[in-house]
Design a protein around this motif. Structure first.
Motif, PDB file in Angstrom:
ATOM      1  N   PHE E 202       0.812  -1.203   0.000  1.00 14.50           N
ATOM      2  CA  PHE E 202       0.000   0.000   0.000  1.00 14.50           C
ATOM      3  C   PHE E 202       0.850   1.260   0.000  1.00 14.50           C
ATOM      4  O   PHE E 202       0.346   2.356  -0.117  1.00 14.50           O
ATOM      5  CB  PHE E 202      -0.956   0.006   1.186  1.00 14.50           C
ATOM      6  CG  PHE E 202      -1.993  -1.050   1.063  1.00 14.50           C
ATOM      7  CD1 PHE E 202      -3.131  -0.825   0.331  1.00 14.50           C
ATOM      8  CD2 PHE E 202      -1.812  -2.285   1.646  1.00 14.50           C
ATOM      9  CE1 PHE E 202      -4.082  -1.807   0.182  1.00 14.50           C
ATOM     10  CE2 PHE E 202      -2.758  -3.271   1.514  1.00 14.50           C
ATOM     11  CZ  PHE E 202      -3.899  -3.031   0.778  1.00 14.50           C
ATOM     12  N   LEU E 203       2.169   1.067   0.200  1.00 15.66           N
ATOM     13  CA  LEU E 203       3.035   2.241   0.163  1.00 15.66           C
ATOM     14  C   LEU E 203       3.785   2.316  -1.162  1.00 15.66           C
ATOM     15  O   LEU E 203       4.100   3.397  -1.641  1.00 15.66           O
ATOM     16  CB  LEU E 203       4.033   2.183   1.321  1.00 15.66           C
ATOM     17  CG  LEU E 203       3.464   2.615   2.647  1.00 15.66           C
ATOM     18  CD1 LEU E 203       4.503   2.470   3.739  1.00 15.66           C
ATOM     19  CD2 LEU E 203       2.986   4.055   2.575  1.00 15.66           C
ATOM     20  N   GLY E 205       4.574   2.263  -5.129  1.00 15.17           N
ATOM     21  CA  GLY E 205       3.804   2.865  -6.201  1.00 15.17           C
ATOM     22  C   GLY E 205       3.447   4.307  -5.872  1.00 15.17           C
ATOM     23  O   GLY E 205       3.658   4.778  -4.758  1.00 15.17           O
ATOM     24  N   GLY E 206       2.884   4.968  -6.849  1.00 17.31           N
ATOM     25  CA  GLY E 206       2.595   6.392  -6.656  1.00 17.31           C
ATOM     26  C   GLY E 206       1.335   6.618  -5.853  1.00 17.31           C
ATOM     27  O   GLY E 206       0.842   5.729  -5.190  1.00 17.31           O
ATOM     28  N   ALA E 207       0.829   7.824  -5.918  1.00 14.89           N
ATOM     29  CA  ALA E 207      -0.407   8.145  -5.212  1.00 14.89           C
ATOM     30  C   ALA E 207      -1.543   7.308  -5.798  1.00 14.89           C
ATOM     31  O   ALA E 207      -1.493   6.901  -6.952  1.00 14.89           O
ATOM     32  CB  ALA E 207      -0.713   9.624  -5.371  1.00 14.89           C
ATOM     33  N   LEU E 208      -2.532   7.030  -5.009  1.00 13.19           N
ATOM     34  CA  LEU E 208      -3.644   6.200  -5.492  1.00 13.19           C
ATOM     35  C   LEU E 208      -4.753   7.077  -6.043  1.00 13.19           C
ATOM     36  O   LEU E 208      -5.099   8.071  -5.455  1.00 13.19           O
ATOM     37  CB  LEU E 208      -4.172   5.340  -4.362  1.00 13.19           C
ATOM     38  CG  LEU E 208      -3.158   4.333  -3.811  1.00 13.19           C
ATOM     39  CD1 LEU E 208      -3.727   3.600  -2.623  1.00 13.19           C
ATOM     40  CD2 LEU E 208      -2.782   3.354  -4.898  1.00 13.19           C
TER      41      LEU E 208
END
Ligand code: HEM
Ligand SMILES: Nc1ncnc2c1ncn2[C@@H]1O[C@H](COP(=O)(O)OP(=O)(O)OP(=O)(O)O)[C@@H](O)[C@H]1O
Ligand SMILES: Nc1ncnc2c1ncn2[C@@H]1O[C@H](COP(=O)(O)OP(=O)(O)OP(=O)(O)O)[C@@H](O)[C@H]1O
Ligand SMILES: [Mg+2]
Ligand SMILES: [Mg+2]
Lengths: 208, 242, 218, 218, 208
Positions: E202-203, E205-208
């Motif tokens: 969940f951390l 990768g980029g912004a969701l």
């Protein structure tokens, strides 16, 4: 405001543990209780705090003056650090918690759940609680358990500050707290020997 | 690229973000269309009068309630076997939706039972099994709420879902043994004899489709929320540890 | 294994161990029923099988937290998990200890309470048979519920919520057997079904419980 | 005082705090009864008042341990006893918090469950009235039982045993009021008696609970 | 029989706590874990004991070789001291308890209820349990909490004896155990920094 203990006898579960304990502490004085494991330090402190009524003797202290911190931490795992402190502050008359937070460096932990703290962090929180009680007499049972050296020093400073402000502290511990000019009392001589007269009515008197 | 790629939160967010508006729109159209068709453009039943129209809410809700549990079972298994976080969160997101469908089924059934059987509630096997299903939903949701560590919660609820499914099935048969009931048999079976008349069946199928689309939209939406909440939690925790 | 069983039994029989409390709870629930329901003998006799089964079930339920919770709190469970016993065996042994200290005494007490509730005489053998066959399932299912909630401070109520729906088949077959027996009907079918449920539970639940424990110990 | 009440409420509403579980337990016990007793509506309607009252009572009972036990375990109770609040006030506030988080929701849920059990329509107002009047007594008596058993590891079951007999008058008057109400008879007398029991309990129990706590804290 | 830890990462409740921990211990070697409160000692020891699965890395130890003793004592308050010890001896294959009783001077307490012991006495009992397990690798989390100096020395002797008999010990502690020639490892450098790549999907990768 003084704490005077005179000829105190304590029992645990009906077994006499200590007899004839006596000391007097004036404001600004601290007392370190020493004694091997099982000698009766916890028993004595619980009696001072008014939790276990003494078998004999006298404890002279102003009413509602004693703050007790025992082996258990007294924290609510589900509440955050800040909520735990605020609650106790409220119970003891709504003082503000910033001094306590500063004294034990809790600022970074304020909104962590108390249940997720490490053993030493929990202990720090439960010591910080003493500061928010605003009570003049501290009865502390092995307060430095699980603390690292830096935090032991922090605790020493907190006690120092409390004594300098005219407080009293009775501390049971096995380690050196780095508090000079504080008296220490070895309770070994007061351990109740069986030969001494027991308070148990079923033992006094001849055969039944 | 395998289908499991979508179990990555980011991929899932991208895909679900793209389809969600379409699914929502389709759900609104089909559901509203089906209900209006059912409520206003079908004749009254010769025995039941206009109360029969509750069927357009009751049957889809009842069918979806069991299907949602089944979907939770599948996603739980995926989590246990392949440990895809999105899968666990989808199960978590689906549970309250399923519980609400169950409640709608119970409520419309009760409202229907009053004119049909003369009482709000009967201990009929199907109704009772449904009530048990409701209890399973409750327990499942309560366990998610109670366990604080998200991975542990996912594991425990998955195990509960597996065990619960087995027991729900056994209970269903136990209840049949305990009471033979009043409730309607299958009215949409393949058997033409037992089927309801086509005038009722077409709008009914439509609203079942509408309920399904609604479920899909809600689950996608809620899963997205759960993912964001998890990410937020992770970020906050990272801040605190820093 | 034997050591663990003996320890659990000894703990239960020690002062404060909770042995006998399940019995007393069973007794009190059964005695309270007439206060709530009213004293008519006919009504009571009719509902006696149900009341007895539900009383036994609740008494079992309330003693479930002693299966794992205490060992968790004082750290013994951590130690047992690192001991050379498979966790499945630990779960099974603990469920067995629970049954010996709770289920078995309930079976023994049930005829007395049945008299209080005016259960017809034909029902007695079926009552004892169905409780003997059913209570092991209650303990086994309960051990799973206890394992699921072991880490939670206030797990008791949540555990009830999780476990009670799982008790439904056992309750239905058990009470049905007594009811049919009391009415003089054939009660062999529900009894056989009850035995089937119990066997399946006994076979499967230790594994589910151990899986839940492993997650909670992390 | 207010701080304590708020803390207890907050703890109850927190994840894992157990709010809502009492409700769920009430629901489940009520749902299980027909499995034991059989599905005939007439029988169920007849015993509905008793079942509902006993269900509410058990749900209250099972959540009693949260009144003092957790505070005892983590040492908070030692600290509260040395705090500048009278222990009587602590006991009263904690009983109040228990009622708000358990008794009140039970009252709200009871009509729904009454529908499930086919309670006659005339019984509903009496059900709500009697539970509203009676549940505070359940919490107050319960706080005394919880105080008596607070130091014991497996106090839950022992507490049930001590508390259930004390619940008898409340149960009798409460269930009787509903039963008379449902039969269309005059239910004011049992209701008045119930109110009397509750008032007396509320006045006396905090003192008894505080006395028991003092002994257990020694 | 060796204990090899390589590039180990541990998390608690999904939060990364330690990364890249590595050490190797041969028979007869001990390791003292050091680190301030909240640094992750408990987390590491639970991972070694197999209670918390590690996030990454490798723990190489023979199966069923590790005995763990944590912050909690693992004692049954209702059982006597002797019963507690005998039980654990039975679980670990029926060794006899006399060595353990002697090593921690429990002879005088044998038929006391464990619940009535003082904090230090409880701790001694829970340490004595280690001796009856007969396991070669000890993972101990602050074993000397509540012990007086005499008993700390006793504990030191027990560890010494275990190492001399070819055992391995990993001990987290804040105090000095008086064990010379035992390595010590400060875990502060391994504390998971946020900048390092986290394992949390969940951390990444980029912004969701
Ligand atoms: C609270 C009361 C009720 C509940 C909980 C309930 C529940 C259910 C359930 C679980 C289904 C199954 C859907 C499926 O999976 O196929 C269903 C279907 C159905 N119910 Fe009810 N029901 C209730 C009352 C009623 C009443 C009073 C009637 C009318 C007399 C009714 C008529 C139907 C019909 C016609 C179906 C469709 C049957 C089928 O397609 O299989 N229900 N209901
Ligand atoms: N409930 C009880 N019944 C009988 N004896 C008890 C009870 N509780 C404690 N004791 C005994 O009383 C003595 C004193 O115990 P206490 O806990 O006061 O010791 P302590 O000085 O605090 O020791 P430690 O440093 O280990 O904490 C011990 O020998 C202990 O075994
Ligand atoms: N369940 C949890 N969720 C999130 N963080 C946690 C959890 N448990 C512990 N932590 C955090 O992990 C860190 C390491 O904790 P750990 O208990 O391993 O520390 P420790 O080195 O044993 O400290 P101490 O000397 O105080 O016992 C701490 O900052 C703690 O706050
Ligand atoms: Mg002590
Ligand atoms: Mg630690």
């Amino acid at each position: 405001m003084t704490l005077v203990v005179d000829a105190l006898s304590c029992a645990r579960g009906g077994v006499p543990i200590l007899t004839g304990v006596g000391f007097a502490l004036a404001p600004g004085e601290g007392l370190v209780l020493r004694g091997p494991n099982g000698s009766g330090k916890t028993t004595l402190l619980r009696a001072l705090a008014g939790l276990t009524p003494p078998v004999a003797g006298r404890i002279d202290a102003p009413e509602d003056a004693i703050a007790y911190a025992g082996h258990a931490d007294g924290l609510k795992a589900q509440l955050s650090v800040a909520e735990n402190l605020t609650f106790w502050a409220g119970v003891f008359g709504g003082r503000d918690i910033s001094a306590a937070v500063e004294g034990f460096d809790l600022a970074g932990l304020l909104d962590r759940r108390a249940g997720n703290l490490s053993a030493g962090q929990k202990r720090r929180l439960s010591l910080a609680r003493l500061l928010v009680t605003g009570r003049p007499i501290w009865c502390l049972d092995e307060p430095t358990v699980s603390l690292d050296t830096q935090n032991v020093a922090r605790f020493g400073a907190a006690v120092r500050g409390h004594l300098d402000a005219g407080g009293i502290a009775v501390i049971a511990t096995h380690i050196d707290l780095g508090l000079e000019d504080v008296q220490s009392l070895d309770i070994t001589p007061f351990i109740a020997r069986t030969e001494r007269q027991s308070a148990d009515p079923f033992l006094s008197g001849g055969a039944l | 690229m395998s289908i499991w790629e979508y179990a990555n939160p980011r991929k899932f967010m991208a895909l679900s973000g793209a389809v969600l508006p379409w699914v929502s729109a389709a759900a609104a159209i089909v559901l509203v269309g089906g209900l209006i068709w059912g409520f206003f453009f079908t004749p009254d039943d010769f025995r039941q009068g206009s109360t029969v129209k509750i069927i357009y809410l009751h049957v889809p809700a009842a069918i979806m309630a069991t299907s949602v549990w089944f979907m939770m079972l599948v996603t739980s298994l995926i989590w246990l076997i392949r440990r895809h976080h999105v899968s666990a969160l989808a199960a978590k997101a689906a549970a309250p939706v399923g519980m609400v469908f169950t409640l709608i089924g119970l409520f419309t059934g009760a409202v229907w039972g009053q004119p049909m059987w003369g009482s709000w509630w009967e201990w009929d096997p199907r109704l009772t099994a449904f009530l048990i299903l409701f209890l399973f939903y409750l327990g499942y949701i309560a366990l998610w709420e109670a366990v604080e560590n998200p991975d542990a919660a996912a594991d425990l609820t998955s195990v509960l879902c597996l065990v619960g499914t087995v027991f729900a099935v056994i209970s269903r048969y136990a209840i049949l043994f305990w009471n033979q009931g009043l409730h309607q048999g299958a009215s949409l079976s393949m058997d033409a004899e037992e089927n309801v008349a086509d005038v009722f069946a077409y709008p009914l199928w439509t609203s079942i489709g509408g309920f399904f689309l609604l479920f899909l939209a809600l689950v996608l939406y809620r899963t997205r929320t759960e993912i964001r909440a998890r990410r937020l939690q992770a970020l906050v925790q990272r801040e605190r540890m820093a | 294994m034997k050591g663990l069983l003996l320890r659990d039994l000894r703990l239960a029989f020690r002062a404060g161990g909770g042995f006998g409390l399940g019995l007393a709870f069973f007794l009190i629930v059964t005695v309270l029923m007439p206060f709530g329901i009213g004293p008519e003998t006919a009504t009571l006799a009719r509902i006696a099988p149900g009341i007895l089964w539900i009383g036994a079930l609740l008494a079992c339920l309330l003693s479930l937290d002693r299966i794992f919770a205490l060992d968790w709190e004082d750290g013994s469970l951590d130690l047992l998990a690192t001991a050379p016993l498979p966790l499945e065996a630990v779960a099974a042994v603990k469920a067995l200890a629970h049954w010996i200290t709770t289920g078995l005494p309930l079976v023994a007490l049930s005829p007395v309470l049945a008299v209080l509730l005016n259960l017809p005489a034909e029902g007695f053998p079926w009552l004892i048979a169905s409780l003997t066959l059913g209570t092991p399932a209650l303990s086994a299912i309960g051990s799973f519920g206890a394992a699921l909630t072991v880490g939670l401070r206030r797990g008791g109520l949540l555990m009830s919520l999780l476990v009670l729906p799982l008790y439904v088949p056992t309750l239905i077959f058990g009470a049905e057997a007594v009811r049919r027996g009391a009415d003089g009907l054939d009660a062999a079918t529900p009894l056989a079904l009850l035995a089937g449920v119990t066997l399946a539970t006994l076979a499967a639940m230790p594994f589910a419980a151990a899986a839940a424990l492993r997650v909670n110990l992390r």
